[in-house]
Design an enzyme around this catalytic site. Structure first.
Site, PDB file in Angstrom:
ATOM      1  N   ARG A 173      31.643 -68.768  -5.330  1.00  0.00           N
ATOM      2  CA  ARG A 173      30.572 -69.830  -4.601  1.00  0.00           C
ATOM      3  C   ARG A 173      30.476 -70.466  -5.266  1.00  0.00           C
ATOM      4  O   ARG A 173      30.140 -72.261  -4.045  1.00  0.00           O
ATOM      5  CB  ARG A 173      29.250 -68.704  -5.349  1.00  0.00           C
ATOM      6  CG  ARG A 173      28.268 -68.318  -4.068  1.00  0.00           C
ATOM      7  CD  ARG A 173      26.905 -67.835  -3.798  1.00  0.00           C
ATOM      8  NE  ARG A 173      25.591 -67.485  -3.300  1.00  0.00           N
ATOM      9  CZ  ARG A 173      25.581 -66.503  -2.854  1.00  0.00           C
ATOM     10  NH1 ARG A 173      26.552 -65.344  -3.581  1.00  0.00           N
ATOM     11  NH2 ARG A 173      25.190 -65.481  -2.169  1.00  0.00           N
ATOM     12  N   ARG A 213      14.899 -60.379   8.029  1.00  0.00           N
ATOM     13  CA  ARG A 213      15.653 -60.220   6.832  1.00  0.00           C
ATOM     14  C   ARG A 213      15.157 -59.177   6.819  1.00  0.00           C
ATOM     15  O   ARG A 213      13.914 -59.839   6.033  1.00  0.00           O
ATOM     16  CB  ARG A 213      16.149 -60.449   6.595  1.00  0.00           C
ATOM     17  CG  ARG A 213      17.905 -59.298   5.548  1.00  0.00           C
ATOM     18  CD  ARG A 213      18.583 -60.737   5.961  1.00  0.00           C
ATOM     19  NE  ARG A 213      19.096 -60.350   4.761  1.00  0.00           N
ATOM     20  CZ  ARG A 213      21.023 -61.430   3.998  1.00  0.00           C
ATOM     21  NH1 ARG A 213      21.644 -60.993   4.414  1.00  0.00           N
ATOM     22  NH2 ARG A 213      21.196 -61.483   2.710  1.00  0.00           N
ATOM     23  N   ARG A 256      12.565 -59.997   0.845  1.00  0.00           N
ATOM     24  CA  ARG A 256      13.006 -60.520  -0.454  1.00  0.00           C
ATOM     25  C   ARG A 256      12.233 -62.601  -0.787  1.00  0.00           C
ATOM     26  O   ARG A 256      12.192 -63.311   0.484  1.00  0.00           O
ATOM     27  CB  ARG A 256      14.801 -60.839  -0.343  1.00  0.00           C
ATOM     28  CG  ARG A 256      15.185 -59.210  -1.066  1.00  0.00           C
ATOM     29  CD  ARG A 256      16.782 -59.459  -1.155  1.00  0.00           C
ATOM     30  NE  ARG A 256      17.182 -60.687  -1.133  1.00  0.00           N
ATOM     31  CZ  ARG A 256      18.335 -60.620  -0.447  1.00  0.00           C
ATOM     32  NH1 ARG A 256      19.371 -60.015  -0.391  1.00  0.00           N
ATOM     33  NH2 ARG A 256      18.941 -62.356  -1.186  1.00  0.00           N
TER      34      ARG A 256
HETATM   35  P1  ADP Z   1      23.327 -63.524   0.210  1.00  0.00           P
HETATM   36  O1  ADP Z   1      23.597 -61.993  -0.050  1.00  0.00           O
HETATM   37  O2  ADP Z   1      21.807 -63.132   1.190  1.00  0.00           O
HETATM   38  O3  ADP Z   1      23.556 -64.700   0.531  1.00  0.00           O
HETATM   39  P2  ADP Z   1      23.510 -62.624  -2.265  1.00  0.00           P
HETATM   40  O4  ADP Z   1      22.090 -61.487  -2.551  1.00  0.00           O
HETATM   41  O5  ADP Z   1      25.283 -63.251  -2.278  1.00  0.00           O
HETATM   42  O6  ADP Z   1      22.408 -63.626  -1.163  1.00  0.00           O
HETATM   43  O7  ADP Z   1      22.515 -64.161  -3.478  1.00  0.00           O
HETATM   44  C1  ADP Z   1      21.402 -64.359  -3.582  1.00  0.00           C
HETATM   45  C2  ADP Z   1      21.314 -64.833  -5.250  1.00  0.00           C
HETATM   46  O8  ADP Z   1      22.111 -64.757  -6.074  1.00  0.00           O
HETATM   47  C3  ADP Z   1      21.637 -67.046  -4.648  1.00  0.00           C
HETATM   48  O9  ADP Z   1      21.050 -67.100  -3.690  1.00  0.00           O
HETATM   49  C4  ADP Z   1      22.180 -66.878  -6.115  1.00  0.00           C
HETATM   50  O10 ADP Z   1      20.945 -67.661  -6.728  1.00  0.00           O
HETATM   51  C5  ADP Z   1      22.633 -65.766  -7.218  1.00  0.00           C
HETATM   52  N1  ADP Z   1      24.338 -65.324  -6.702  1.00  0.00           N
HETATM   53  C6  ADP Z   1      24.673 -64.592  -6.657  1.00  0.00           C
HETATM   54  N2  ADP Z   1      25.892 -65.121  -6.236  1.00  0.00           N
HETATM   55  C7  ADP Z   1      26.143 -66.157  -6.377  1.00  0.00           C
HETATM   56  C8  ADP Z   1      27.437 -66.857  -7.497  1.00  0.00           C
HETATM   57  N3  ADP Z   1      28.462 -66.069  -7.417  1.00  0.00           N
HETATM   58  N4  ADP Z   1      27.089 -67.812  -8.117  1.00  0.00           N
HETATM   59  C9  ADP Z   1      26.032 -68.079  -8.444  1.00  0.00           C
HETATM   60  N5  ADP Z   1      25.108 -67.766  -8.032  1.00  0.00           N
HETATM   61  C10 ADP Z   1      25.143 -66.975  -7.644  1.00  0.00           C
END
Ligand code: ADP
Ligand code: ZN
Length: 214
Positions: A88, A122, A155
């Site tokens: 990310r 969602r 969520r």
């Molecule tokens: P969505 O699929 O709804 O976009 P995720 O479930 O992937 O969200 O992620 C939820 C939260 O987990 C993010 O908003 C962040 O805070 C944290 N997160 C997930 N993956 C990462 C990552 N690779 N780096 C930093 N934070 C992360």
């Protein structure tokens, strides 16, 4: 195959990464899901992760990278994996390169309106984390997961203020990865507009096309 799914929150990465992973018989690795599991388990690490998630900000790179490194080291990843939600940041992409090579990045795209509509309606299953949408992917019984009977909830990070923050974080931190991977020639763009099955076909067609040229 080692594939990365890239795209803004709620574009449908989780759903499609899961379907593609199933097709290839390889694991889908979702950092968000791993973090939510850890939070649910109530460990010290889980509590910390939850604070970041509830605010809609990123978990610090060092933490994410260590968790990912140990996950990718497990046996089930040997034949490949699908990454959903990682990398990310540019920092994470650099770290990933030192851990393992990847074949392909699927960049899922949708209009701002589509994303807002998907995210704000969602619902997530408390038990199995399956995702529903009160407009497009309705559960058969309101509030109940089709797959496991678990309770559906919104969520914390899907509430409007936090959604706005997450979209900003995406633009600032994650969107630069698109050019990063495009420059390496390993990125394919796929439109995420339309029904799940339509989008799934676009993705598998694009992946198959890519495999032919490998
Ligand atoms: P969505 O699929 O709804 O976009 P995720 O479930 O992937 O969200 O992620 C939820 C939260 O987990 C993010 O908003 C962040 O805070 C944290 N997160 C997930 N993956 C990462 C990552 N690779 N780096 C930093 N934070 C992360
Ligand atoms: Zn469920």
């Amino acid at each position: 195959m080692k594939i990365i799914f890239l795209g803004p929150p709620a574009v449908g990465k989780g759903t499609h990464a899961g379907k593609v992973a199933k097709g290839f018989g390889i694991p889908r690795i979702s950092t968000g899901e791993m973090f939510r599991e850890e939070a649910k388990a109530g460990t010290e690490l889980g509590k910390k992760l939850n604070e970041y998630m509830e605010e809609g900000v990123l978990v610090p790179d060092e933490m994410v990278i260590e968790i990912l490194r140990s996950r990718l080291g497990r046996d089930d990843c040997r034949e490949g994996f699908i990454l959903d939600g990682f990398p990310r940041t540019i920092e994470q992409a650099g770290a990933l390169r030192n851990i393992t090579a990847t074949d392909l990045v699927v960049n899922m795209k949708a209009s701002h309106e589509t994303i807002i509509a998907r995210i704000s309606n969602r619902l997530t299953c408390r038990k199995c984390q399956a995702i529903y949408n009160t407009l497009f992917v309705k559960p058969k019984i309101e509030g109940v997961c089709d797959k496991c009977g678990g309770e559906l909830y919104q969520r914390e990070d899907q509430k409007p203020d936090i959604v706005k923050e997450r979209l900003e974080v995406y633009e600032r931190e994650t969107a630069p990865l698109i050019d990063f991977y495009r420059d390496k020639g390993t990125l394919i763009d796929v439109s995420a507009e339309g029904d799940v099955e339509v989008v799934h076909k676009r993705i598998t067609d694009a992946i198959n096309e890519y495999i032919k040229g490998m």
